[in-house]
Motif scaffolding. Structure first.
Motif, PDB file in Angstrom:
ATOM      1  N   SER A 227       0.776  -1.277   0.036  1.00 46.85           N
ATOM      2  CA  SER A 227      -0.061   0.008   0.073  1.00 46.85           C
ATOM      3  C   SER A 227       0.961   1.476  -0.008  1.00 46.85           C
ATOM      4  O   SER A 227       2.009   1.002   0.538  1.00 46.85           O
ATOM      5  N   ASP A 257      -7.735  -9.668   5.056  1.00 44.93           N
ATOM      6  CA  ASP A 257      -9.158  -9.265   4.162  1.00 44.93           C
ATOM      7  C   ASP A 257      -8.537 -10.417   2.841  1.00 44.93           C
ATOM      8  O   ASP A 257      -7.476 -10.507   2.503  1.00 44.93           O
ATOM      9  N   TRP A 271      -1.173  -1.083  -6.350  1.00 44.14           N
ATOM     10  CA  TRP A 271      -1.735  -0.286  -5.300  1.00 44.14           C
ATOM     11  C   TRP A 271      -1.110   1.294  -5.282  1.00 44.14           C
ATOM     12  O   TRP A 271      -0.202   1.594  -5.498  1.00 44.14           O
ATOM     13  N   TRP A 300     -10.365  -1.403  -6.919  1.00 44.51           N
ATOM     14  CA  TRP A 300     -11.038  -1.647  -5.688  1.00 44.51           C
ATOM     15  C   TRP A 300     -10.493  -0.479  -4.820  1.00 44.51           C
ATOM     16  O   TRP A 300      -9.468   0.070  -4.924  1.00 44.51           O
ATOM     17  N   LEU A 302      -9.953   0.737  -1.151  1.00 47.45           N
ATOM     18  CA  LEU A 302      -9.601   0.226   0.032  1.00 47.45           C
ATOM     19  C   LEU A 302      -9.728   1.169   1.379  1.00 47.45           C
ATOM     20  O   LEU A 302      -9.055   2.475   0.809  1.00 47.45           O
ATOM     21  N   VAL A 316     -10.098  -3.796   7.570  1.00 48.73           N
ATOM     22  CA  VAL A 316      -9.967  -2.976   6.103  1.00 48.73           C
ATOM     23  C   VAL A 316     -11.137  -3.310   5.602  1.00 48.73           C
ATOM     24  O   VAL A 316     -12.046  -4.215   5.706  1.00 48.73           O
ATOM     25  N   HIS A 318     -13.219  -3.194   1.705  1.00 49.19           N
ATOM     26  CA  HIS A 318     -12.871  -2.986   0.266  1.00 49.19           C
ATOM     27  C   HIS A 318     -14.554  -3.049  -0.576  1.00 49.19           C
ATOM     28  O   HIS A 318     -15.255  -3.714  -0.155  1.00 49.19           O
TER      29      HIS A 318
END
Length: 365
Positions: A227, A257, A271, A300, A302, A316, A318
């Protein structure tokens, strides 16, 4: 469209020119250059900028040059150094090429030179078989590579394009598919055909070593992405899932997750920071793009929000905010990468088995 999503994926450009499947793309972090590599053994470089017409803010991509790498086999992966001055090429011929522009010094110059010839400054030899992935650390001082020979190599970059091997890590029992560096620290992750992810750090007294093995995927792990804030790691697998791992202690990561949205292998994830849509009360962790053998691209969003089972705890979250099917027609999509440059957080590129590179933008509806 399966459901009403808050954004759509719009194609900005289709870049042709490779004579065989396109494996990988890499955005230069400092300059408006996009690089692609292919089974045709070439690297193609494109320049981009706002088009002169005044209708909106469309981007124009133009081919600058093609580098005939001289690799004997497929160029499988490419990576820019953080300065944007150096490009590394990983090939199935087992070697890694280090490329820079004539007259460019890794330390000096503002890098505005677009036309200078690209030359191979160094050839890193050591892997026994196909090199699958290559990545620079955030400082640019270290380069990691991995191969079908089951090893991960860490190289230190010295002046004058001299590279020294700092370690050969033989932790995986099978083909190593991907290497990725933490965005701020010298922590390296690798993913393998042995279904695991390994995390490594440098011990000042000793050498590089594996401090944790992450298990949970049921099949080959193809792709990794940290991330932007470095607190999480995402992994994409042949089991069609993406797992999100959280750093719970300095040297401990755990799965928090599992994202399910693909029908076939997830070959590539990226990401990025994203351009936050209204995410309610969740603290945003950015946008994760994923793609693979089903030809689908999922975006996605997040975040970290209240845990549904125990609102006093955080977990988390999503959700898919945009999706496109048949991104490269009937072909596999091998790679997806967000543009890292400021102002372009909604821009990404893909490479496919059709030999094409496509550039896309996430557009809120």
């Amino acid at each position: 469209m399966d459901q009403d999503l808050p954004a759509k994926i719009e194609q900005i450009a289709q870049l042709e020119g490779h004579d065989d499947r396109a494996w990988h793309v890499a955005w230069n972090p400092a300059r408006p250059i996009l690089a692609s590599c292919s089974a045709d053994k070439n690297v193609r470089l494109y320049n981009y900028g706002a088009s002169s017409q005044s209708e909106g803010s469309s981007l124009n991509f133009s081919h600058i040059t093609t580098i005939p790498t001289g690799h004997a086999k497929t160029v499988r992966a490419i990576a820019w150094s953080p300065s944007g001055k150096t490009l590394a090429t990983a090939s199935f011929d087992s070697n890694i090429g280090i490329w820079a522009q004539e007259g460019e010094d890794e330390d000096g110059g503002d890098g505005a030179n677009v036309t200078g010839e690209w030359e191979c400054m160094s050839l890193l030899e050591g892997h026994e078989t196909e090199c699958k992935s290559v990545a620079y650390s955030s400082s640019g001082n270290l380069l990691a590579s991995c191969s079908r020979d089951k090893t991960v190599w860490i190289w230190e970059a010295h002046p004058d394009y001299d590279f020294e091997c700092m370690g050969v890590l033989m932790e995986h029992s099978q083909d190593v598919k991907c290497v990725a560096w933490h965005p701020t620290e010298e922590i390296l992750a690798s993913a393998s055909y042995d279904d695991t992810i390994k995390l490594y750090i440098d011990d000042p007294q000793e050498d590089w070593f594996c401090f944790q093995t992450l298990t949970g995927h049921d099949s080959t792990v193809w792709t990794l992405a940290f991330s932007p804030d470095g607190r999480y790691l995402a992994s994409g697998s042949d089991d069609c899932t993406i797992r999100i791992w959280e750093r719970v202690q300095e040297h401990k990561w755990e799965c928090v997750d599992v994202l399910e949205g693909h029908e076939r292998s997830v070959y590539s994830i990226s990401w990025g920071k994203g351009k936050g849509l209204d995410s309610g009360d969740a603290e945003s962790l950015g946008w994760l793009a994923s793609t693979g053998g089903d030809g689908i691209i999922n975006i996605w969003e997040l975040g970290v929000g209240p845990n549904p089972k125990d609102p006093s705890k955080k977990s988390v979250t999503h959700k898919i905010i945009a999706k496109i099917s048949q991104a490269h027609d009937v072909h596999d999509v091998n790679c997806v990468v967000w543009c890292p440059r400021k102002g372009f957080e909604d821009l990404f590129a893909t490479a496919g088995d059709d030999g094409l590179v496509r550039v896309w933008k996430v557009v809120p509806l």
